[in-house]
Scaffold this active site. Structure first.
Site, PDB file in Angstrom:
ATOM      1  N   HIS A   1       0.857  -1.185   0.000  1.00 25.11           N
ATOM      2  CA  HIS A   1       0.000   0.000   0.000  1.00 25.11           C
ATOM      3  C   HIS A   1       0.886   1.226   0.000  1.00 25.11           C
ATOM      4  O   HIS A   1       1.883   1.280   0.715  1.00 25.11           O
ATOM      5  CB  HIS A   1      -0.907   0.008   1.238  1.00 25.11           C
ATOM      6  CG  HIS A   1      -1.674   1.287   1.383  1.00 25.11           C
ATOM      7  ND1 HIS A   1      -2.856   1.524   0.711  1.00 25.11           N
ATOM      8  CD2 HIS A   1      -1.403   2.417   2.082  1.00 25.11           C
ATOM      9  CE1 HIS A   1      -3.291   2.735   1.009  1.00 25.11           C
ATOM     10  NE2 HIS A   1      -2.430   3.303   1.835  1.00 25.11           N
TER      11      HIS A   1
ATOM     12  N   ARG B   1     -15.754  11.383   6.905  1.00 29.01           N
ATOM     13  CA  ARG B   1     -14.489  12.067   7.206  1.00 29.01           C
ATOM     14  C   ARG B   1     -14.226  13.170   6.189  1.00 29.01           C
ATOM     15  O   ARG B   1     -13.751  14.255   6.535  1.00 29.01           O
ATOM     16  CB  ARG B   1     -13.327  11.057   7.176  1.00 29.01           C
ATOM     17  CG  ARG B   1     -13.267  10.172   8.388  1.00 29.01           C
ATOM     18  CD  ARG B   1     -12.343   9.000   8.154  1.00 29.01           C
ATOM     19  NE  ARG B   1     -10.973   9.400   7.900  1.00 29.01           N
ATOM     20  CZ  ARG B   1     -10.067   8.659   7.261  1.00 29.01           C
ATOM     21  NH1 ARG B   1     -10.385   7.454   6.815  1.00 29.01           N
ATOM     22  NH2 ARG B   1      -8.853   9.098   7.081  1.00 29.01           N
TER      23      ARG B   1
ATOM     24  N   LYS C   1      -8.821  -2.782   5.088  1.00 31.84           N
ATOM     25  CA  LYS C   1      -8.925  -3.314   3.726  1.00 31.84           C
ATOM     26  C   LYS C   1      -7.823  -4.343   3.462  1.00 31.84           C
ATOM     27  O   LYS C   1      -8.015  -5.323   2.748  1.00 31.84           O
ATOM     28  CB  LYS C   1      -8.879  -2.155   2.722  1.00 31.84           C
ATOM     29  CG  LYS C   1     -10.192  -1.360   2.771  1.00 31.84           C
ATOM     30  CD  LYS C   1     -10.174  -0.116   1.936  1.00 31.84           C
ATOM     31  CE  LYS C   1      -9.419   0.985   2.597  1.00 31.84           C
ATOM     32  NZ  LYS C   1      -9.618   2.325   2.070  1.00 31.84           N
TER      33      LYS C   1
ATOM     34  N   ASP D   1     -15.912   1.198   5.912  1.00 27.21           N
ATOM     35  CA  ASP D   1     -14.917   2.206   5.514  1.00 27.21           C
ATOM     36  C   ASP D   1     -15.535   3.232   4.575  1.00 27.21           C
ATOM     37  O   ASP D   1     -15.211   4.420   4.636  1.00 27.21           O
ATOM     38  CB  ASP D   1     -13.714   1.521   4.848  1.00 27.21           C
ATOM     39  CG  ASP D   1     -12.668   2.545   4.433  1.00 27.21           C
ATOM     40  OD1 ASP D   1     -12.213   3.310   5.318  1.00 27.21           O
ATOM     41  OD2 ASP D   1     -12.309   2.612   3.247  1.00 27.21           O
TER      42      ASP D   1
ATOM     43  N   SER E   1      -8.711   2.638   8.393  1.00 26.17           N
ATOM     44  CA  SER E   1      -9.226   2.598   7.020  1.00 26.17           C
ATOM     45  C   SER E   1      -8.304   1.777   6.118  1.00 26.17           C
ATOM     46  O   SER E   1      -8.744   0.877   5.390  1.00 26.17           O
ATOM     47  CB  SER E   1      -9.349   4.050   6.511  1.00 26.17           C
ATOM     48  OG  SER E   1      -9.578   4.075   5.135  1.00 26.17           O
TER      49      SER E   1
HETATM   50  N1  URA Z   1      -6.441   7.278   3.725  1.00 28.34           N
HETATM   51  C1  URA Z   1      -7.483   6.645   4.289  1.00 28.34           C
HETATM   52  O1  URA Z   1      -7.989   7.061   5.297  1.00 28.34           O
HETATM   53  N2  URA Z   1      -7.943   5.520   3.710  1.00 28.34           N
HETATM   54  C2  URA Z   1      -7.394   5.014   2.596  1.00 28.34           C
HETATM   55  O2  URA Z   1      -7.847   3.980   2.133  1.00 28.34           O
HETATM   56  C3  URA Z   1      -6.307   5.680   2.010  1.00 28.34           C
HETATM   57  C4  URA Z   1      -5.849   6.818   2.602  1.00 28.34           C
END
Ligand code: URA
Length: 471
Positions: free
Chosen positions: A97, A183, A202, A176, A198
């Site tokens: 990621h 958010r 995933k 999410d 978040s």
């Molecule tokens: N920031 C987040 O809060 N979630 C993501 O999936 C990516 C960046």
């Protein structure tokens, strides 16, 4: 406000969201049961938008301890389904990621390179928003490519190819989506525990054997300082490890664009160069080293160095490129297109191509990524809101490298644009992105400035940091 018994919460536990908001407002830690009920009752629509917004702001201001962050992550995972894989893949399932950058096409060569080393890579990626690009947008510049793949299709592609790069399906971590949308409109995107939950929810839902995080810092990154990037990396690694996924992070600089291209189809062309064993040194270093760390982390290489060598080998012998082509075919690209991706006819070229010239002789000190990305976005390469349509052919090729000598009047950037046209004011901003100094030519430092990792047992929450390991 009346108390509710959230669906799935223990009957005896009378949950009042206003009490939970007040508790976090006052700086207290939430219990696992309270966090579970927040997520469950949000999913069943029992929490009003105003209440969720207030709670997110309280978390943004008061923070969460590692235990709360881990619980929130787990409960978000439990809001949807989890990907499952054949037992024999255990130890081989890996992903990466990135917190996002300019010219960040690392995933494109990395996923097939890892697959060529025997790994299974169920890579779930996102789209670009604001000045940073998105892996799915880049891949969608290839005619026919589809990022929408069901879990069954992913399983089949991993079986036959070893890697896929797909968008998130609606049933994976649905909490999410709700949290993120809230958010976005409540100025709580930049909360460390909320980002951690978040991102990691995933990744946990992918059922991985190992994960590497590329946490960027600098002018064009989400974290402007290296200290902020390390705090985020520590939080992400802690949660990954405590949930049983060997996880590590590289802290990388994001002041100048990665590689030589910015813009969707141009970045795919550059990724193909990397897959052919050539291309820009900094892109190649990020791909080989993040891949090397990942192979070591999942136990498929004896050391990071051996892992890096394995990745370099598959980039050099064509096997990573072959995996990329097979992945393209498996995700909807016609075989003849997938086989001739590097030919000039595959991608539509923008109607205007213009070079800007170096204004004075000297050494390239710095190429500012952020203004370049912002101008390309206004020319159509990116989105300022989720519904904007992208023109994949818009972008820039950077023709000089940091540390090299340049002569006044030589071209340093090639801009690809159509409609809207490039304006004089934008040309000036682009010119100011190139900094020329009088110092002698120099070798730019590695983009990897630190590594944060843990040996990774379920019980171990605080990661070890190997400072100074990397220059
Ligand atoms: N920031 C987040 O809060 N979630 C993501 O999936 C990516 C960046």
């Amino acid at each position: 406000m009346e108390s509710v018994t959230a669906a799935g919460c223990e009957d005896v536990f009378q949950f009042r969201i206003s009490d939970v908001i007040a508790k976090k407002r006052d700086g207290l830690a939430l219990s696992s049961q309270e966090i579970r009920c927040v997520v469950k009752s949000t999913m069943t629509g029992q929490v009003q938008d105003s209440q969720l917004g207030a709670l997110l702001m309280a978390i943004r201001l008061r923070g969460m301890n590692p235990e709360e962050t881990m619980t929130l992550t787990k409960e978000m995972v439990a809001s949807g389904s989890v990907l499952t894989w054949p037992d024999e893949w255990s130890g081989w399932l890996v992903d990466k990621h990135s917190t996002g950058g300019v010219g960040d096409k690392i995933s494109l060569p990395l996923a097939p390179a890892l697959a060529a080393c025997g790994c299974k890579v169920p890579m779930i990626s996102g789209r670009g928003l604001g000045h940073t690009g998105g892996t799915l947008d880049k891949l969608e510049s290839v005619p026919g490519f589809s990022s929408q793949q069901s879990p069954e299709q992913m399983l089949e592609i991993l079986r036959s190819v070893g890697c896929c790069i797909v968008g998130q399906s609606a049933d994976l971590v649905p909490a999410d989506k709700i949290f993120y949308e809230m958010r976005d409109v409540t100025a709580t995107v930049d909360s460390l525990p909320l980002i951690t939950a978040s991102v990691m929810s995933k990744k946990v839902a992918e059922s991985l054997s190992a994960l590497i995080l590329d946490v960027k810092f600098g002018e064009a990154a989400q974290s402007s300082t290296i200290g902020d990037a390390k705090s985020l990396a520590n939080s992400l690694v802690s949660v990954g490890v405590s949930l049983g996924i060997p996880t590590m992070a590289v802290i990388t600089n994001m002041d100048s664009p990665i590689g030589r291209c910015v813009g969707n189809s141009l970045e795919v062309i550059e990724a193909l160069e990397c897959l052919e064993g050539t291309g820009h040194d900094d892109l190649r270093e990020l791909v080989t080293r993040t891949g090397g760390y990942l192979l070591w982390l999942c136990g498929q290489a004896d050391s990071e160095t051996k892992g890096t060598e394995k990745i370099a080998k598959v980039l050099g012998d064509g096997s990573a490129l072959e995996c990329f082509r097979k992945m393209m075919e498996a995700q909807g690209v016609q075989p003849d297109i997938a086989r001739s991706l590097s030919s000039s006819s595959t991608f539509r070229t923008a109607s205007h191509i213009e070079e800007l010239l170096v204004q004075r002789t000297g050494t390239v000190e710095f190429i500012k990524a952020r203004p370049i990305a912002e101008i390309l976005n206004t020319l159509g390469a990116g989105r300022s809101k989720a519904t904007d349509v992208i023109n994949h052919s818009i972008g820039a090729e950077i023709l000089v490298r940091i540390g090299q000598h340049v002569e006044q009047g030589s071209p340093w950037i090639r801009i690809h644009y159509e409609n809207p046209l490039l304006q004089d004011k934008q040309r000036q901003i682009l010119q100011n992105a190139l900094w020329i100094s009088d110092r002698p030519v120099f070798k730019p430092p590695s983009l990897i400035r630190d590594v944060i990792h843990s040996q990774g047992t379920k019980e171990e929450i605080v990661p070890l940091r190997r400072e100074g390991e990397i220059n």
